[in-house]
Design an enzyme around this catalytic site. Sequence first.
Site, PDB file in Angstrom:
ATOM      1  N   ARG A  62      20.612   4.374  -7.994  1.00  0.00           N
ATOM      2  CA  ARG A  62      19.433   5.186  -8.320  1.00  0.00           C
ATOM      3  C   ARG A  62      19.722   6.678  -8.165  1.00  0.00           C
ATOM      4  NH1 ARG A  62      15.428   7.409  -5.138  1.00  0.00           N
ATOM      5  NH2 ARG A  62      16.214   6.329  -3.310  1.00  0.00           N
ATOM      6  N   GLU A 117      19.043  17.753  -5.933  1.00  0.00           N
ATOM      7  CA  GLU A 117      19.646  16.692  -5.114  1.00  0.00           C
ATOM      8  C   GLU A 117      20.846  16.147  -5.880  1.00  0.00           C
ATOM      9  OE1 GLU A 117      16.677  13.851  -3.874  1.00  0.00           O
ATOM     10  OE2 GLU A 117      15.670  15.306  -2.603  1.00  0.00           O
ATOM     11  N   SER A 126       0.813  -1.220   0.000  1.00  0.00           N
ATOM     12  CA  SER A 126       0.000   0.000   0.000  1.00  0.00           C
ATOM     13  C   SER A 126       0.846   1.269   0.000  1.00  0.00           C
ATOM     14  CB  SER A 126      -0.930   0.005   1.210  1.00  0.00           C
ATOM     15  OG  SER A 126      -0.163  -0.021   2.406  1.00  0.00           O
ATOM     16  N   GLY A 127       2.068   1.181  -0.548  1.00  0.00           N
ATOM     17  CA  GLY A 127       2.868   2.389  -0.751  1.00  0.00           C
ATOM     18  C   GLY A 127       2.385   3.087  -2.021  1.00  0.00           C
ATOM     19  N   HIS A 155      22.120   5.342   1.838  1.00  0.00           N
ATOM     20  CA  HIS A 155      21.956   6.803   1.844  1.00  0.00           C
ATOM     21  C   HIS A 155      23.090   7.393   2.680  1.00  0.00           C
ATOM     22  CE1 HIS A 155      20.306  10.795   2.207  1.00  0.00           C
ATOM     23  NE2 HIS A 155      19.339  10.474   1.353  1.00  0.00           N
ATOM     24  N   LYS A 183       0.268  -5.717   4.773  1.00  0.00           N
ATOM     25  CA  LYS A 183       0.505  -6.519   5.984  1.00  0.00           C
ATOM     26  C   LYS A 183       0.396  -5.705   7.262  1.00  0.00           C
ATOM     27  CE  LYS A 183       5.572  -6.669   6.037  1.00  0.00           C
ATOM     28  NZ  LYS A 183       6.721  -7.532   6.199  1.00  0.00           N
ATOM     29  N   ARG A 229      24.946   9.321  -5.107  1.00  0.00           N
ATOM     30  CA  ARG A 229      24.866   8.808  -3.734  1.00  0.00           C
ATOM     31  C   ARG A 229      25.913   7.764  -3.389  1.00  0.00           C
ATOM     32  NH1 ARG A 229      18.551   8.168  -2.543  1.00  0.00           N
ATOM     33  NH2 ARG A 229      18.357  10.421  -2.415  1.00  0.00           N
ATOM     34  N   GLY A 281      12.622  13.837   0.475  1.00  0.00           N
ATOM     35  CA  GLY A 281      13.131  14.818  -0.488  1.00  0.00           C
ATOM     36  C   GLY A 281      12.109  15.271  -1.516  1.00  0.00           C
ATOM     37  N   GLY A 282      11.627  14.360  -2.345  1.00  0.00           N
ATOM     38  CA  GLY A 282      10.660  14.785  -3.342  1.00  0.00           C
ATOM     39  C   GLY A 282      10.576  13.870  -4.541  1.00  0.00           C
TER      40      GLY A 282
HETATM   41  C1  SIN Z   1      16.138  11.991   0.348  1.00  0.00           C
HETATM   42  O1  SIN Z   1      15.292  12.806   0.675  1.00  0.00           O
HETATM   43  O2  SIN Z   1      17.344  12.182   0.516  1.00  0.00           O
HETATM   44  C2  SIN Z   1      15.712  10.693  -0.229  1.00  0.00           C
HETATM   45  C3  SIN Z   1      15.213  10.891  -1.570  1.00  0.00           C
HETATM   46  C4  SIN Z   1      15.389   9.630  -2.357  1.00  0.00           C
HETATM   47  O3  SIN Z   1      15.723   8.590  -1.782  1.00  0.00           O
HETATM   48  O4  SIN Z   1      15.258   9.693  -3.569  1.00  0.00           O
END
Ligand code: SIN
Length: 538
Positions: free
Chosen positions: A386, A128, A27-28, A244, A49, A290, A62-63
């Site tokens: 990603r 970002e 449900s995301g 991250h 679940k 990243r 973030g967005g």
């Molecule tokens: C973040 O806000 O740093 C995460 C955004 C993402 O994982 O794309």
Amino acid sequence: MDKNRYLIDFNTEHLENEYYDVVIIGSGIAGVYTALEIPEEYKVAILTKETIDISNSVLAQGGIAVSLDEEDSPELHFKDTIYAGAGLCNEESVWVLVNEAASNIKCLCQYGVNFDRKSPKELSLTREGAHSKNRIIHAGDTTGKEVCDKLTSVVRTRNNVTIRERTFVLDLLTENGACKGILAYEEDSTKYKLYLTNVVVCATGGFGQIYEYTTNPEVATGDGVCLAYRAGVELMDLEFIQFHPTVLFHPENKSFLISEAVRGEGAILRNIHGDRFMAEYHELEELAPRDVVSRAIFEEMRKYKSTHVYLDITFKSKEYLENRFPNIYKTCLNYGIDMSKDYIPVAPAEHYCMGGIRSDVYGRTNILGFYACGESACNGIHGANRLASNSLLEGLVFGHKIGSEIGNIIKNREKKIHISVDFQSNRKEQIKEPEAIKKEVQRIMTENVGIIRNKEGLHKAKESLDKYYKMLQSVENKNITHFELQNIVLLSKLVIESAMEREESRGAHFRSDYNKTDDINWRRNIIRKRGESIAQSI
Ligand code: SIN
């Protein structure tokens, strides 16, 4: 039949069943948006679940990346995605992602999602890591929550959609390479049940819980990827795990994300001695891809034997920070850190799985009627690393694609499904201390299959995981803790095996014993479960 084909022993003749045209697991953002994109004439069930408001998407800060600025374009978004992906992206999938971003964002706005705006007609855009333009739209620093809350409230109004919470999906039922339904466990009634359907969409998210520290919620145990694997669905790219760079490092909290958007607004990284270091590692400094930033932090921590580094945004005012990052500001303050005055202690933690269920741009897999969307899917858009803020976007764009394709398959299918399975493996041993095994697996994965890997560590991890895997094959699985443990162990084993096979460094997969990218011999790791028929080649 393979003794490990299903998590429990069962006989379909003895179970209650219900029919749906489509069953969505998860449900995301990917699950709920897909449900909204399916024509309303079809009966849809969303099974989750936990409760519908618990998912990894809700935590996204973030967005969403979308090329809206007049100096930006889908071509530039494509280029940045491919660059971050370190040569492993599927270009066809990336073109779909970047070209269809804006139309799906428009749709979100029509559903009432409130993004921050520069003016009534213009959304605010931030930057970002590895983006060449400002193209991240956001809702403060709780973008995922804003999007998920709005989508959930819309889906609740849809008469064709049934939401079943606390319903854990154990396994996929297939016949002749086609999907026939799923086996679920309803936690409140402690009953097993069949959901019969020709179409299942897997949107269960990632599997950060195979690591000690992750930004993912407790539910991220990769149940969808595992049920797919047990049914013979192909998996891909599992070795690519994104860490991250900036996750809060505090004795009471090592999983709270400090969004990359904080660096997008100018924050700088400092080592334990207060010195800036990113210029030594990449020309884009704090806004490098990243994987590069995480490795640089890891290296600084190693060099100075420190447990963390610092993120410094003290040059911005309290008012600005409270307004732009209200959730991060408040959370840090709860731990005694005023980010307008104090450096924030941070360290890398698991964040996103690039690999997953091998699928095409319509979410199709090698099992007819079984689709995958969002983090549980792998259609190659992320390659080996990603690009920031492409993940909520992925759920939207490919949820839309699946919704638009699904009618074609349902309309040719009979609504009456009869499937007969009598699976008796007689696994009788009891699982002892499942929580302790889970913790040990997470420790092994963190120590040996983290940001930097090598042959010796991978072998050590494989030996331990093989033992756990074997031991768990003869036990009786009775509850969600047991099901999740089975999935965590299976996935850890598959991630290790994929990491061992990739004898090069690429994107998020860095091996100190093969520290170069091997552009001549590179290949994809596709995992096929032995002995299963492949119905549909994608
Ligand atoms: C973040 O806000 O740093 C995460 C955004 C993402 O994982 O794309």
